[in-house]
Motif scaffolding. Structure first.
Motif, mmCIF file in Angstrom:
data_model
loop_
_atom_site.group_PDB
_atom_site.id
_atom_site.type_symbol
_atom_site.label_atom_id
_atom_site.label_comp_id
_atom_site.label_asym_id
_atom_site.label_seq_id
_atom_site.Cartn_x
_atom_site.Cartn_y
_atom_site.Cartn_z
ATOM 1 N N ASP A 43 -2.541 6.515 1.420
ATOM 2 C CA ASP A 43 -3.512 6.371 2.505
ATOM 3 C C ASP A 43 -4.795 5.719 2.010
ATOM 4 O OD1 ASP A 43 -1.747 7.555 4.265
ATOM 5 O OD2 ASP A 43 -2.677 9.539 4.155
ATOM 6 N N CYS A 45 0.870 -1.175 0.000
ATOM 7 C CA CYS A 45 0.000 0.000 0.000
ATOM 8 C C CYS A 45 0.908 1.227 0.000
ATOM 9 C CB CYS A 45 -0.899 0.018 1.227
ATOM 10 S SG CYS A 45 -2.035 -1.361 1.328
ATOM 11 N N THR A 46 0.756 2.058 -1.009
ATOM 12 C CA THR A 46 1.626 3.228 -1.117
ATOM 13 C C THR A 46 0.920 4.541 -0.817
ATOM 14 O OG1 THR A 46 1.192 3.374 -3.482
ATOM 15 C CG2 THR A 46 3.138 2.100 -2.801
ATOM 16 N N GLU A 98 -5.103 3.490 -0.395
ATOM 17 C CA GLU A 98 -4.875 2.054 -0.555
ATOM 18 C C GLU A 98 -4.899 1.342 0.801
ATOM 19 O OE1 GLU A 98 -1.153 2.023 -2.629
ATOM 20 O OE2 GLU A 98 -2.134 1.907 -4.593
ATOM 21 N N ILE A 99 -4.332 1.980 1.807
ATOM 22 C CA ILE A 99 -4.339 1.396 3.148
ATOM 23 C C ILE A 99 -5.773 1.279 3.655
ATOM 24 C CG2 ILE A 99 -3.699 1.781 5.572
ATOM 25 C CD1 ILE A 99 -1.119 3.127 4.470
ATOM 26 N N GLU A 100 -6.540 2.336 3.492
ATOM 27 C CA GLU A 100 -7.929 2.320 3.937
ATOM 28 C C GLU A 100 -8.737 1.251 3.202
ATOM 29 O OE1 GLU A 100 -11.737 5.320 4.168
ATOM 30 O OE2 GLU A 100 -9.716 6.170 4.144
ATOM 31 N N GLU A 103 -7.611 -1.512 1.837
ATOM 32 C CA GLU A 103 -7.152 -2.832 2.290
ATOM 33 C C GLU A 103 -7.734 -3.167 3.658
ATOM 34 O OE1 GLU A 103 -5.353 -6.532 2.395
ATOM 35 O OE2 GLU A 103 -5.706 -5.201 0.702
ATOM 36 N N LEU A 104 -7.749 -2.197 4.558
ATOM 37 C CA LEU A 104 -8.330 -2.432 5.879
ATOM 38 C C LEU A 104 -9.818 -2.744 5.776
ATOM 39 C CD1 LEU A 104 -6.562 0.313 8.030
ATOM 40 C CD2 LEU A 104 -6.215 -2.150 8.137
#
Length: 62
Positions: free
Chosen positions: A46, A43-44, A48-50, A52-53
């Protein structure tokens, strides 16, 4: 302990064994090999992180 015994241990058992037997290089390598075989998520941003979570939370709820 032989390498074959490391393969029969669960991830948690092997991690604990390595933690309490840091001199056992074979066990350490067995653990690192096991972890390296797992797929990773890159995840590069924010966003993408959100995403994925949210995907992981949804998968746990299903």
């Amino acid at each position: 302990m032989s390498n074959q015994n490391y393969q029969t241990m669960s991830d948690e058992q092997l991690r604990d064994y390595v933690r309490y037997h840091p001199q056992d290089i074979e066990a350490f390598h067995a653990l690192m090999d096991r972890l390296a075989q797992r797929p990773g998520v890159l995840c590069t941003t924010d966003e993408e992180i959100e995403a994925e979570l949210r995907r992981r939370i949804q998968a746990q709820q299903d």
